[in-house]
Design an enzyme around this catalytic site. Structure first.
Site, PDB file in Angstrom:
ATOM      1  N   HIS A  20     -83.076 -45.766  -8.489  1.00  0.00           N
ATOM      2  CA  HIS A  20     -82.206 -46.043  -7.342  1.00  0.00           C
ATOM      3  C   HIS A  20     -82.986 -46.879  -6.318  1.00  0.00           C
ATOM      4  O   HIS A  20     -82.466 -47.819  -5.731  1.00  0.00           O
ATOM      5  CB  HIS A  20     -81.769 -44.708  -6.741  1.00  0.00           C
ATOM      6  CG  HIS A  20     -80.612 -44.794  -5.783  1.00  0.00           C
ATOM      7  ND1 HIS A  20     -80.281 -43.777  -4.942  1.00  0.00           N
ATOM      8  CD2 HIS A  20     -79.712 -45.766  -5.543  1.00  0.00           C
ATOM      9  CE1 HIS A  20     -79.223 -44.108  -4.210  1.00  0.00           C
ATOM     10  NE2 HIS A  20     -78.863 -45.323  -4.559  1.00  0.00           N
ATOM     11  N   HIS A  78     -83.955 -41.051  -9.295  1.00  0.00           N
ATOM     12  CA  HIS A  78     -84.227 -41.408  -7.894  1.00  0.00           C
ATOM     13  C   HIS A  78     -85.056 -42.691  -7.841  1.00  0.00           C
ATOM     14  O   HIS A  78     -84.820 -43.579  -7.030  1.00  0.00           O
ATOM     15  CB  HIS A  78     -85.038 -40.301  -7.209  1.00  0.00           C
ATOM     16  CG  HIS A  78     -84.230 -39.115  -6.774  1.00  0.00           C
ATOM     17  ND1 HIS A  78     -83.095 -39.227  -6.010  1.00  0.00           N
ATOM     18  CD2 HIS A  78     -84.415 -37.776  -6.969  1.00  0.00           C
ATOM     19  CE1 HIS A  78     -82.619 -38.003  -5.756  1.00  0.00           C
ATOM     20  NE2 HIS A  78     -83.397 -37.114  -6.340  1.00  0.00           N
ATOM     21  N   HIS A 109     -84.458 -36.579 -13.843  1.00  0.00           N
ATOM     22  CA  HIS A 109     -83.925 -36.507 -12.480  1.00  0.00           C
ATOM     23  C   HIS A 109     -84.749 -37.384 -11.530  1.00  0.00           C
ATOM     24  O   HIS A 109     -84.210 -38.251 -10.833  1.00  0.00           O
ATOM     25  CB  HIS A 109     -83.947 -35.043 -12.022  1.00  0.00           C
ATOM     26  CG  HIS A 109     -83.441 -34.811 -10.637  1.00  0.00           C
ATOM     27  ND1 HIS A 109     -82.208 -34.278 -10.371  1.00  0.00           N
ATOM     28  CD2 HIS A 109     -84.002 -35.041  -9.420  1.00  0.00           C
ATOM     29  CE1 HIS A 109     -82.026 -34.197  -9.068  1.00  0.00           C
ATOM     30  NE2 HIS A 109     -83.114 -34.652  -8.463  1.00  0.00           N
ATOM     31  N   GLU A 110     -86.047 -37.176 -11.513  1.00  0.00           N
ATOM     32  CA  GLU A 110     -86.905 -37.925 -10.582  1.00  0.00           C
ATOM     33  C   GLU A 110     -86.911 -39.412 -10.931  1.00  0.00           C
ATOM     34  O   GLU A 110     -86.968 -40.256 -10.049  1.00  0.00           O
ATOM     35  CB  GLU A 110     -88.324 -37.350 -10.563  1.00  0.00           C
ATOM     36  CG  GLU A 110     -88.418 -35.890 -10.119  1.00  0.00           C
ATOM     37  CD  GLU A 110     -87.743 -35.593  -8.798  1.00  0.00           C
ATOM     38  OE1 GLU A 110     -87.600 -36.511  -7.967  1.00  0.00           O
ATOM     39  OE2 GLU A 110     -87.316 -34.432  -8.604  1.00  0.00           O
TER      40      GLU A 110
HETATM   41 ZN    ZN Z   1     -83.198 -34.984  -6.387  1.00  0.00          ZN
END
Ligand code: ZN
Length: 692
Positions: free
Chosen positions: A474, A471, A467-468
């Site tokens: 991105h 980010h 998940h991290e």
């Molecule tokens: Zn998040």
């Protein structure tokens, strides 16, 4: 004496000299940063030259980017290496920082320059990205109140100060009420069923207070295992009642705060020209309005209800076998956990040996290379804040250095809890054809290595790493030339798509083969174990999703329908009106009235002291997006490099250069469809009711 130029906070070097930053740099550093920026803003406001994009928007962008990136290292150190001195130094300058940001959009001279530029022929002919950026910049000023007459600006300021004070009071009350409760037990039979971990923590707590037996508290790590494992039903009930009773008519009463906070938000929205707070709050989000967010919730409620009914029946049936005739709020976690154990025979400890941290990271980097053609290389860096920190570079297929990042995965006393990602510097393509690299950071708090074993993750923690890292990608892959429109600077109900989509790979056999292997034997994850893991993933999915939906719906109804009816300065008694409204709104989501009455409104910090007011719906909103976008990978192959490149080109690297709907359509060829979420979280329909 040290001159200001030696202050590491003013260095602006790409390799930030974290190790040299001391608490006594903070005050002079921040004052210098803010003073320099203020001087530039005043100069821009008074500049007599005709307005152009270069001398207006670009200059303003550079000023604000310099302030936020110069302050970034302090915020960062407060989260990873906080000392009392640093905290104190920061608190001393915090009011100045807050004031700087809140006054900026209300600076009349500055606003007038921006508006003047917006009226020029040059502004009318800007290219797509610059035009979008100008439009968003104007919007930001207006949303902050730049166009209001002085009296209303003043009132807005008052509202913001009052809201900040009430919201802080709300969260202090939650902390204090939680800390004030302790349940002292001496009879071991009451604790039957609880695992050793929590038991020894409860015993330790009692010992600290010089008592025999066990002390139970309402902190989540203490409360949760009791609700899940304690066989003593009356103990669960007692603790549950205390948990939902916090800040409800006790010494830390939040009830009178609820209507006041809601009424002030309503007033703020009205002054800024909106019907209610959700419309103001969501104007720049994908949802665009409160009605649209509510329609999203209602649609999902209809689709989820059959699964919820199925799950409820299952819980009731199983509860009966445990001697519980009618299930109550304090039974759900216990019944669910017992059923999960019986059905799937799976828990964290069975999976942990297959997920050594370094192996998970290597696999994740390999996956990144296969899918997106991006390579990660570790580099030496002696400027960091701790020896555990690692530094990496990220390059694209043609060798362009897109950016660098730090990782910091292990817990330390002076580091905050949880896992998170930070954007430290935002680069992008420059006019000279060069690419200015981005800089980012990811952190977690995973169990440290022990003598006989490396750091081993639970599968939930593997998902967190993915998940991290999503980010981070991105941010680091952004190719948007205007930093303010790049990377993570996107609509806030879109920002979780790139992170959540990465979690999907942690469930895929093809991806697991890259990183899952027993730390002693190297044995890959047995497929029988993966099957049980996958089956358990959807367990009580309908029940859980309905809970999210109940909170999202309640949030929007409170801030919309109810807030519009409250008086401007509501009396304390209006608190009861808010509570009654909540119960009525929760009834359709509750097996019995007790469930509705046992709501968590008076401790619901997301809504009343955090950033999720009128925004709780966004959790499921972005899940719809990520589940749907991942179906393209499922169809074309989860390691398909062409699909990976398409995603990189259409979504990951595009930041806020276009509306998120447009980016989504570019990748999927159509609008989002919630069906994928239902399939992933809930499985085949029990009796799927489609509209009409
Ligand atoms: Zn998040």
């Amino acid at each position: 004496m040290e001159t200001v130029t030696e202050n590491p906070l003013l260095s602006r070097a790409f390799r930030i000299p974290f190790k040299d930053i001391r608490a006594d740099h903070v005050e002079p550093g921040v004052q210098a940063i803010l003073a320099r920026a203020q001087e530039k803003i005043d100069a821009l406001a008074q500049d007599p030259e005709p307005r152009s994009y270069e001398n207006t928007v670009r200059v303003l962008d550079e000023i604000t980017q310099e302030v936020s990136e110069s302050l970034g290292p302090i915020h960062h150190l407060l989260s990873v290496a906080e000392t009392p001195e640093l905290r104190e130094a920061f608190n001393a300058v915090l009011p100045d920082i807050t004031q700087f940001w809140s006054r900026l959009p209300l600076h009349e001279g500055l606003w007038s320059q921006v508006k003047t530029f917006a009226g020029t022929p040059e502004a009318k002919e800007l290219d797509g990205l610059q035009a979008r950026h100008l439009e968003k910049t104007l919007k930001e000023f207006r949303r902050a109140g730049a166009d209001l007459p002085p009296k209303e600006k003043e009132r807005l300021e008052e509202i913001r100060v009052q809201l900040a004070r009430l919201q802080r009071k709300f969260s202090e009350n939650v902390l204090d009420a939680t800390a004030a409760y302790a349940l002292h037990l001496t009879d071991p039979s009451r604790l039957e069923g609880l695992p050793d971990g929590p038991l020894s923590r409860f015993r330790e707590r009692a010992r600290e207070e010089g008592k025999e037996g066990w002390i139970l508290t309402l902190d989540y790590p203490s409360y949760e295992p009791v609700m899940k494992y304690a066989r003593d039903r009356s103990l669960r009930e007692e603790l549950h009642r205390a948990y939902v009773g916090r800040c409800r008519g006790d010494a830390f009463d939040n009830v009178p705060l609820l209507p006041r906070i809601l009424a002030l938000r309503q007033e703020l929205a009205e002054i800024l020209g909106h019907r209610h707070f959700p419309d103001y709050r969501l104007e720049e989000a994908m949802a665009k309005s409160g009605d649209r967010a509510m329609a999203f919730e209602e649609d999902l409620v209809d689709r989820t209800r059959p699964y919820w009914e199925r799950d409820l029946q299952e819980l009731r049936d199983y509860a009966e076998t445990l001697g519980i005739p009618e299930i109550e709020p304090w039974d759900v976690a216990f019944v669910a956990e017992s059923l999960r154990k019986e059905r799937f025979e799976i828990d964290d400890e069975i999976l942990r040996p297959f997920f050594p941290l370094s192996q998970v990271l290597d696999g994740l980097f390999l996956l990144t290379e296969r899918l997106f053609g991006l390579t990660v290389t570790e580099v030496q860096n002696d400027q960091t804040w701790h020896p555990d920190v690692r530094s990496y570079e990220l390059r694209d297929e043609s060798g362009i250095w897109l950016g660098s990042f730090y990782t910091d995965w292990l817990p330390r006393k002076e580091k905050r809890q949880g896992a998170w990602m930070n954007d430290l510097l935002t680069g992008g393509p420059g006019e000279d054809g060069d690419f200015r690299p981005h800089l980012g950071f990811v952190a977690g708090n995973f169990s440290p290595p022990e003598e006989d074993r490396p750091s081993l993750l639970t599968h939930r923690e593997v998902q967190t790493v993915f998940h991290e890292f999503g980010h981070l990608l991105h941010h680091l892959t952004s190719r948007v030339p205007i930093p303010g429109r790049g990377g993570l600077n996107v609509a806030w109900d879109w920002v979780e798509l790139p992170s959540q989509i990465m979690e999907n790979w942690s469930w895929e056999e093809e991806a697991l083969a890259l990183f899952a292997g027993h730390f002693e034997t190297g044995e890959p994850l047995p497929s029988e174990l993966l099957q049980r893991m996958t089956a358990a993933r959807r367990f009580l999915g309908g029940w859980n999703q309905m809970r999210q939906l109940s909170l999202g719906t309640l949030d929007l109804a409170l801030h919309g329908e109810l807030a519009m009816e409250l008086q401007e300065a509501p009396p304390d008694s209006a608190g009861e009106t808010v509570l009654d409204f909540a119960v009525e709104r929760l009834l359709p989501f509750s097996p019995t009235r007790t469930f509705a009455e046992h709501h968590i409104l008076t401790t619901f910090s997301h809504l009343f002291s955090g950033g999720y007011a009128a925004g709780y719906y966004s959790y499921l909103w972005s899940e719809v997006l990520d589940a749907d976008a991942f179906t393209r990978f499922k169809e074309e192959g989860v390691s398909n490099p062409e699909t990976g490149r398409a995603y990189l080109g259409a979504i990951l690297s595009r930041g806020d250069s276009a509306d998120p709907e447009v980016l989504f359509r570019e990748f999927m060829g159509r609008d989002p469809d919630p069906e994928a979420l239902l399939n992933r979280n809930l499985g085949p329909s029990p009796e799927r009711r489609r509209g009409g």
